[in-house]
Design an enzyme around this catalytic site. Sequence first.
Site, PDB file in Angstrom:
ATOM      1  CG  MET A  15      -2.026  -1.034   1.173  1.00  0.00           C
ATOM      2  SD  MET A  15      -3.176  -0.786  -0.192  1.00  0.00           S
ATOM      3  CE  MET A  15      -3.948   0.754   0.289  1.00  0.00           C
ATOM      4  CB  CYS A  96      -4.149  -6.184   4.615  1.00  0.00           C
ATOM      5  SG  CYS A  96      -3.946  -4.494   5.237  1.00  0.00           S
ATOM      6  CE  LYS A 134       1.833 -11.214  -0.086  1.00  0.00           C
ATOM      7  NZ  LYS A 134       1.730 -10.669   1.278  1.00  0.00           N
ATOM      8  CG  ASN A 203       5.592 -11.848   1.391  1.00  0.00           C
ATOM      9  OD1 ASN A 203       4.668 -11.315   1.987  1.00  0.00           O
ATOM     10  ND2 ASN A 203       6.658 -11.171   1.043  1.00  0.00           N
ATOM     11  N   GLY A 225       9.302  -8.065  -0.514  1.00  0.00           N
ATOM     12  CA  GLY A 225       8.523  -6.900  -0.118  1.00  0.00           C
ATOM     13  C   GLY A 225       9.378  -5.674   0.099  1.00  0.00           C
ATOM     14  NE  ARG A 226       6.618  -2.447   3.649  1.00  0.00           N
ATOM     15  CZ  ARG A 226       5.341  -2.690   3.391  1.00  0.00           C
ATOM     16  NH1 ARG A 226       4.966  -3.831   2.859  1.00  0.00           N
ATOM     17  NH2 ARG A 226       4.423  -1.773   3.644  1.00  0.00           N
TER      18      ARG A 226
END
Length: 324
Positions: A15, A96, A134, A203, A225-226
């Site tokens: 996001m 999330c 996911k 992940n 990801g990050r």
Amino acid sequence: MRPNTALTLAVAPMMDWTDRHCRVFHRRLNPTLLLFTEMVTTGAILYGDAERHLAFSAEERPLILQLGGSDPAALARCAAIAAGYGYDGVNLNVGCPSDRVQGGRFGACLMREPQLVGECLAAMAEGGLKVSLKCRIGVDDQDPEVALSAVAEAAKGVDAIWVHARKAWLKGLSPAQNRTVPPLDYGRVYRLKAERQGFVGINGGFETEAAIAAQTGRVDGVMVGRAAYRDPALLSRLSGRVGMAERAHRLAVARSMVGYADDVMRRGGKLSHVTRHMLGLFHGEPGARTWRRRLTEEARLPGATPRLLDDCVDAITATVPRAA
């Protein structure tokens, strides 16, 4: 150490980060990546500005639209709309943990409702696109062995399951804490792969080529990801380039983004919309601090143009050591 080419590499939906400009940048760094949009809620598509949320450029493909929602009918409509836009697939967010998604009865809280997850995925398939999921390994006090198996069973028939190998704590931890505090349990994802015939991707916590390569033979794909945002060079290295050739590739990508930024600004966008995704491109290298500072501070100034990015690329190019 590079991952086996049979291992699908993806950038996680994030996001406020993986918008269309970020995805173009990542695609240019690595043409083999599977890319995902930010999570887009069904309400934003059906009752908001669908064009703003769904438009993308052809070079981003293959591209998966991640949907947030729990109403099968609404998800079916959104999947059909996504097909019309040319997406390569749709993905249901069951991971999330934010208060917003809990209030809307979607995201990670759906780990408690596997039957509803199955109904949502079946409805999404009516749009004609590939469907994926996911999820987490569980939420709160759920037993991950039971919770993940139940959701995976409900998702039987989908094209892929991507698992963030952590629990989500819906009360007591912020979304940011939920990305790092709950311990990783890769073993639970490996066991899911052992008991499931279809695609299982993993992940959570992957920051190096070696860590990603170690997943070969254990799962079908790795989602970064990050780390892809903090150190975009990782994506470039994962494309197989090494040493000076890899750095030259990043410089060429950075230079190509000047023309892209010009196109964005001609359509009414701002330079910072593009450059904010490029701050970590030379992380840990000579000139990186100046690169990051100038793009952070100067790209936001009134009147900033792609010439700033061009100048920054010139400056970072000058720091490339000469070959012996």
